[in-house]
Design an enzyme around this catalytic site. Sequence first.
Site, PDB file in Angstrom:
ATOM      1  N   TYR A  13     102.504  19.518 -52.293  1.00  0.00           N
ATOM      2  CA  TYR A  13     102.608  18.053 -52.308  1.00  0.00           C
ATOM      3  C   TYR A  13     102.203  17.431 -53.639  1.00  0.00           C
ATOM      4  O   TYR A  13     102.178  16.216 -53.777  1.00  0.00           O
ATOM      5  CB  TYR A  13     101.758  17.452 -51.179  1.00  0.00           C
ATOM      6  CG  TYR A  13     100.321  17.911 -51.165  1.00  0.00           C
ATOM      7  CD1 TYR A  13      99.366  17.299 -51.971  1.00  0.00           C
ATOM      8  CD2 TYR A  13      99.921  18.971 -50.357  1.00  0.00           C
ATOM      9  CE1 TYR A  13      98.048  17.724 -51.971  1.00  0.00           C
ATOM     10  CE2 TYR A  13      98.595  19.405 -50.347  1.00  0.00           C
ATOM     11  CZ  TYR A  13      97.669  18.781 -51.154  1.00  0.00           C
ATOM     12  OH  TYR A  13      96.364  19.206 -51.146  1.00  0.00           O
ATOM     13  N   GLY A  14     101.892  18.257 -54.636  1.00  0.00           N
ATOM     14  CA  GLY A  14     101.415  17.711 -55.907  1.00  0.00           C
ATOM     15  C   GLY A  14     102.115  18.339 -57.095  1.00  0.00           C
ATOM     16  O   GLY A  14     103.327  18.228 -57.251  1.00  0.00           O
ATOM     17  N   LEU A  16     102.976  21.238 -57.781  1.00  0.00           N
ATOM     18  CA  LEU A  16     103.924  22.321 -57.521  1.00  0.00           C
ATOM     19  C   LEU A  16     105.290  21.803 -57.073  1.00  0.00           C
ATOM     20  O   LEU A  16     106.214  22.588 -56.883  1.00  0.00           O
ATOM     21  CB  LEU A  16     103.357  23.271 -56.457  1.00  0.00           C
ATOM     22  CG  LEU A  16     102.205  24.148 -56.931  1.00  0.00           C
ATOM     23  CD1 LEU A  16     101.451  24.741 -55.746  1.00  0.00           C
ATOM     24  CD2 LEU A  16     102.707  25.252 -57.855  1.00  0.00           C
ATOM     25  N   GLU A  85      94.771  27.115 -57.022  1.00  0.00           N
ATOM     26  CA  GLU A  85      93.975  26.169 -56.246  1.00  0.00           C
ATOM     27  C   GLU A  85      92.493  26.550 -56.213  1.00  0.00           C
ATOM     28  O   GLU A  85      91.698  25.896 -55.547  1.00  0.00           O
ATOM     29  CB  GLU A  85      94.519  26.050 -54.819  1.00  0.00           C
ATOM     30  CG  GLU A  85      96.006  25.727 -54.736  1.00  0.00           C
ATOM     31  CD  GLU A  85      96.401  24.385 -55.345  1.00  0.00           C
ATOM     32  OE1 GLU A  85      95.548  23.663 -55.890  1.00  0.00           O
ATOM     33  OE2 GLU A  85      97.591  24.044 -55.270  1.00  0.00           O
TER      34      GLU A  85
END
Length: 147
Positions: A13-14, A16, A85
């Site tokens: 959701y960011g 990537l 992450e």
Amino acid sequence: MVFVSPQLPFFVYGTLRPGEVNHDHFLRGRTRAEEPGRLTGSVLYDGPGYPYAVEAPGGGEVCGELVTALPERYAELLVALDRLEEYAPGDPRNLYERVEREVRRDADDTLVRAWVYVAADSVAARLRARGRPIESGDWLLRSSPRR
């Protein structure tokens, strides 16, 4: 005993997402499909150049992509994303936790089980107290300048 993760798709959701800084570096050549989807029960918060999904049962929606890895590249992609992450199972210093959640695929409104990196409890508590939510739930539509 070795724990083997199920080969679930990833919900990103960011950074990537297609067009974002980490997409090509981590996903190009490793995926079979990338499809728009939504994670419900979460609120998206702006972070220092990347977002955090904070679980909020009963409210919020985060927009992103369901990424299905090529089977032969799955293990290396899982390791690469965990490293990106800074996620290690059970580590209290984690900023994110990798959790299995249901994500709604936009194309057919189907619920799909996927890995999602959500804010770890300590990070989530700080964001709820003084973070800046991204009202649209979509990192690509955030009002802050692209980093």
